[in-house]
Design a protein around this motif. Structure first.
Motif, PDB file in Angstrom:
ATOM      1  N   LEU A   1      30.412  -3.384 -68.905  1.00 35.68           N
ATOM      2  CA  LEU A   1      30.420  -2.369 -67.855  1.00 35.68           C
ATOM      3  C   LEU A   1      29.517  -2.829 -66.723  1.00 35.68           C
ATOM      4  O   LEU A   1      28.469  -3.433 -66.968  1.00 35.68           O
ATOM      5  N   ALA A   2      29.912  -2.537 -65.501  1.00 37.88           N
ATOM      6  CA  ALA A   2      29.094  -2.856 -64.328  1.00 37.88           C
ATOM      7  C   ALA A   2      28.368  -1.588 -63.889  1.00 37.88           C
ATOM      8  O   ALA A   2      28.998  -0.630 -63.446  1.00 37.88           O
ATOM      9  N   CYS A   3      27.045  -1.579 -64.038  1.00 38.75           N
ATOM     10  CA  CYS A   3      26.255  -0.391 -63.749  1.00 38.75           C
ATOM     11  C   CYS A   3      25.254  -0.647 -62.630  1.00 38.75           C
ATOM     12  O   CYS A   3      24.954  -1.793 -62.291  1.00 38.75           O
ATOM     13  N   TYR A   4      24.731   0.432 -62.080  1.00 41.12           N
ATOM     14  CA  TYR A   4      23.676   0.307 -61.081  1.00 41.12           C
ATOM     15  C   TYR A   4      22.354   0.008 -61.781  1.00 41.12           C
ATOM     16  O   TYR A   4      22.086   0.543 -62.871  1.00 41.12           O
ATOM     17  N   PRO A   5      21.509  -0.824 -61.185  1.00 44.32           N
ATOM     18  CA  PRO A   5      20.208  -1.142 -61.790  1.00 44.32           C
ATOM     19  C   PRO A   5      19.384   0.118 -62.036  1.00 44.32           C
ATOM     20  O   PRO A   5      19.400   1.059 -61.241  1.00 44.32           O
ATOM     21  N   ASN A   6      18.692   0.143 -63.180  1.00 44.43           N
ATOM     22  CA  ASN A   6      17.756   1.215 -63.555  1.00 44.43           C
ATOM     23  C   ASN A   6      18.428   2.557 -63.851  1.00 44.43           C
ATOM     24  O   ASN A   6      17.741   3.571 -63.998  1.00 44.43           O
ATOM     25  N   LYS A   7      19.759   2.582 -63.946  1.00 45.06           N
ATOM     26  CA  LYS A   7      20.429   3.858 -64.189  1.00 45.06           C
ATOM     27  C   LYS A   7      20.863   4.054 -65.642  1.00 45.06           C
ATOM     28  O   LYS A   7      21.030   5.182 -66.092  1.00 45.06           O
ATOM     29  N   VAL A   8      21.047   2.956 -66.368  1.00 48.16           N
ATOM     30  CA  VAL A   8      21.542   3.070 -67.744  1.00 48.16           C
ATOM     31  C   VAL A   8      20.540   3.803 -68.633  1.00 48.16           C
ATOM     32  O   VAL A   8      20.902   4.715 -69.394  1.00 48.16           O
ATOM     33  N   ASN A   9      19.271   3.421 -68.544  1.00 48.10           N
ATOM     34  CA  ASN A   9      18.259   4.081 -69.363  1.00 48.10           C
ATOM     35  C   ASN A   9      18.098   5.551 -68.976  1.00 48.10           C
ATOM     36  O   ASN A   9      17.849   6.403 -69.838  1.00 48.10           O
ATOM     37  N   SER A  10      18.238   5.853 -67.697  1.00 47.25           N
ATOM     38  CA  SER A  10      18.169   7.245 -67.247  1.00 47.25           C
ATOM     39  C   SER A  10      19.301   8.057 -67.874  1.00 47.25           C
ATOM     40  O   SER A  10      19.114   9.207 -68.256  1.00 47.25           O
TER      41      SER A  10
ATOM     42  N   THR B   1      22.850  12.625 -65.390  1.00 45.60           N
ATOM     43  CA  THR B   1      24.024  13.197 -66.054  1.00 45.60           C
ATOM     44  C   THR B   1      25.324  12.925 -65.306  1.00 45.60           C
ATOM     45  O   THR B   1      26.397  13.214 -65.823  1.00 45.60           O
ATOM     46  N   ASP B   2      25.213  12.382 -64.101  1.00 44.82           N
ATOM     47  CA  ASP B   2      26.399  12.074 -63.297  1.00 44.82           C
ATOM     48  C   ASP B   2      26.814  10.627 -63.544  1.00 44.82           C
ATOM     49  O   ASP B   2      26.115   9.696 -63.163  1.00 44.82           O
ATOM     50  N   LEU B   3      27.972  10.437 -64.187  1.00 44.05           N
ATOM     51  CA  LEU B   3      28.426   9.098 -64.549  1.00 44.05           C
ATOM     52  C   LEU B   3      28.687   8.231 -63.311  1.00 44.05           C
ATOM     53  O   LEU B   3      28.541   7.004 -63.359  1.00 44.05           O
ATOM     54  N   ASP B   4      29.057   8.868 -62.202  1.00 41.70           N
ATOM     55  CA  ASP B   4      29.303   8.114 -60.969  1.00 41.70           C
ATOM     56  C   ASP B   4      28.030   7.466 -60.433  1.00 41.70           C
ATOM     57  O   ASP B   4      28.097   6.491 -59.675  1.00 41.70           O
ATOM     58  N   GLU B   5      26.880   8.028 -60.792  1.00 43.49           N
ATOM     59  CA  GLU B   5      25.604   7.465 -60.366  1.00 43.49           C
ATOM     60  C   GLU B   5      25.168   6.302 -61.253  1.00 43.49           C
ATOM     61  O   GLU B   5      24.207   5.604 -60.946  1.00 43.49           O
ATOM     62  N   VAL B   6      25.863   6.125 -62.374  1.00 45.54           N
ATOM     63  CA  VAL B   6      25.523   5.068 -63.333  1.00 45.54           C
ATOM     64  C   VAL B   6      26.466   3.874 -63.195  1.00 45.54           C
ATOM     65  O   VAL B   6      26.023   2.727 -63.189  1.00 45.54           O
ATOM     66  N   LEU B   7      27.764   4.152 -63.079  1.00 46.90           N
ATOM     67  CA  LEU B   7      28.772   3.095 -63.037  1.00 46.90           C
ATOM     68  C   LEU B   7      29.099   2.687 -61.605  1.00 46.90           C
ATOM     69  O   LEU B   7      29.287   3.544 -60.741  1.00 46.90           O
ATOM     70  N   GLN B   8      29.202   1.386 -61.382  1.00 50.51           N
ATOM     71  CA  GLN B   8      29.637   0.913 -60.077  1.00 50.51           C
ATOM     72  C   GLN B   8      31.141   1.079 -59.913  1.00 50.51           C
ATOM     73  O   GLN B   8      31.642   1.269 -58.809  1.00 50.51           O
TER      74      GLN B   8
END
Length: 290
Positions: free
Chosen positions: A67-76, A83-90
């Motif tokens: 998965l391609a995620c934004y830095p520092n968002k996966v642990n959050s 809680t917003d998946l759009d803020e985690v996944l690119q």
């Protein structure tokens, strides 16, 4: 030949040369357009190019997915802060290889995740169970954040055993560095409890702050169990006998909370109740240590 005839021939040759050059330029232009068109046709449609990503890698069914995620968002996300998946996944795609932009085929996903209904469910499993891959810089930032969270939890839950005053976060950070406390992959709360234990072992004056609770017992059960309850608490602040119930306000050590709650529940057949009034009892001011 006469001069006028030679001049005419030269002019015609120049025109012919210019026409040929222009024709050659048109052919080259059409050639480049054709090449670009061919490239657009044969570029794989399952390739997506992404940059500055944090990868979550997961192996299942003999295949690797990413998965391609934004830095520092996966642990959050994993800590339920985000809680917003759009803020985690690119992008809401499952990849075979993010760096090459190769998206996983639908058939492979269905084969490896037969119990999942759609891609979103597959993404959630990978996000929850996958291995997070981050750069050294991001790893350092994450470690610093967790270290700060651990120090904050300790400062909120602990006091100086003599003054009963809380510690500043900065003081706790300094104390943890002095004992060379190392951050690991456990939750900040679990690590904070371990850090408190290590601080005590290092002779640092620290103790868990007491909780303040209220215990409600049916009047007919009060005389039978109240004396034992008093031995289980650290300090009785107030007692009140009402017509139908007995109430005790008291301080307890955090580790005693579950024992007291279960005792009240069992002895009153779930008719009694324990209410938390204050999670961490601390005196005014801050504890200062040289």
């Amino acid at each position: 030949l006469p001069f006028c005839i030679c001049q005419t021939l030269n002019t015609q040759q120049s025109k012919t040369s210019l026409q040929f050059t222009y024709f050659t330029y048109e052919i080259q232009s059409f050639y480049y357009i054709y090449i670009l068109f061919q490239m657009s046709i044969f570029t794989p449609v399952n390739q997506v190019r992404l940059t500055n990503v944090a990868l979550v890698k997961y192996k299942k069914g003999g295949k690797r997915f990413e998965l391609a995620c934004y830095p520092n968002k996966v642990n959050s996300w994993r800590e339920k802060v985000e809680t917003d998946l759009d803020e985690v996944l690119q992008t809401h795609n499952v990849f075979i290889n993010v760096s090459k932009g190769v998206v996983a085929k639908k058939d492979d996903l269905l084969k490896c995740f037969p119990d999942k209904k759609d891609v979103n469910e597959i993404i959630l499993e990978i996000l929850e169970k996958g291995e997070l891959q981050v750069s050294e810089k991001e790893r350092g930032q994450q470690t610093d954040k967790v270290f700060r969270d651990i120090s904050t939890i300790i400062a909120e839950k602990c006091v100086d055993p003599e003054t009963k005053r809380p510690f500043t976060v900065t003081l706790i950070e300094r104390a943890l560095k002095d004992i060379h406390f190392s951050v690991n992959t456990k939750s900040a709360k679990q690590q904070a409890l371990e850090a408190i234990k290590q601080l005590k072992e290092s002779s640092f004056p620290i103790t868990r702050a007491q909780m303040k609770i209220a215990i409600y017992i049916p009047a007919k059960e009060a005389k039978r169990i109240q004396e034992k309850l008093k031995k289980m608490v650290a300090k009785v602040d107030a007692e009140e006998n009402e017509e139908d119930q007995y109430i005790m306000d008291c301080h307890i050590d955090p580790g005693s909370f579950r024992t007291i709650t279960e005792y009240v529940k069992n002895e009153t057949k779930s008719k009694g109740n324990v209410e938390v009034l204050t999670l961490s009892v601390q005196e005014e001011g801050e504890s200062k240590m040289e």
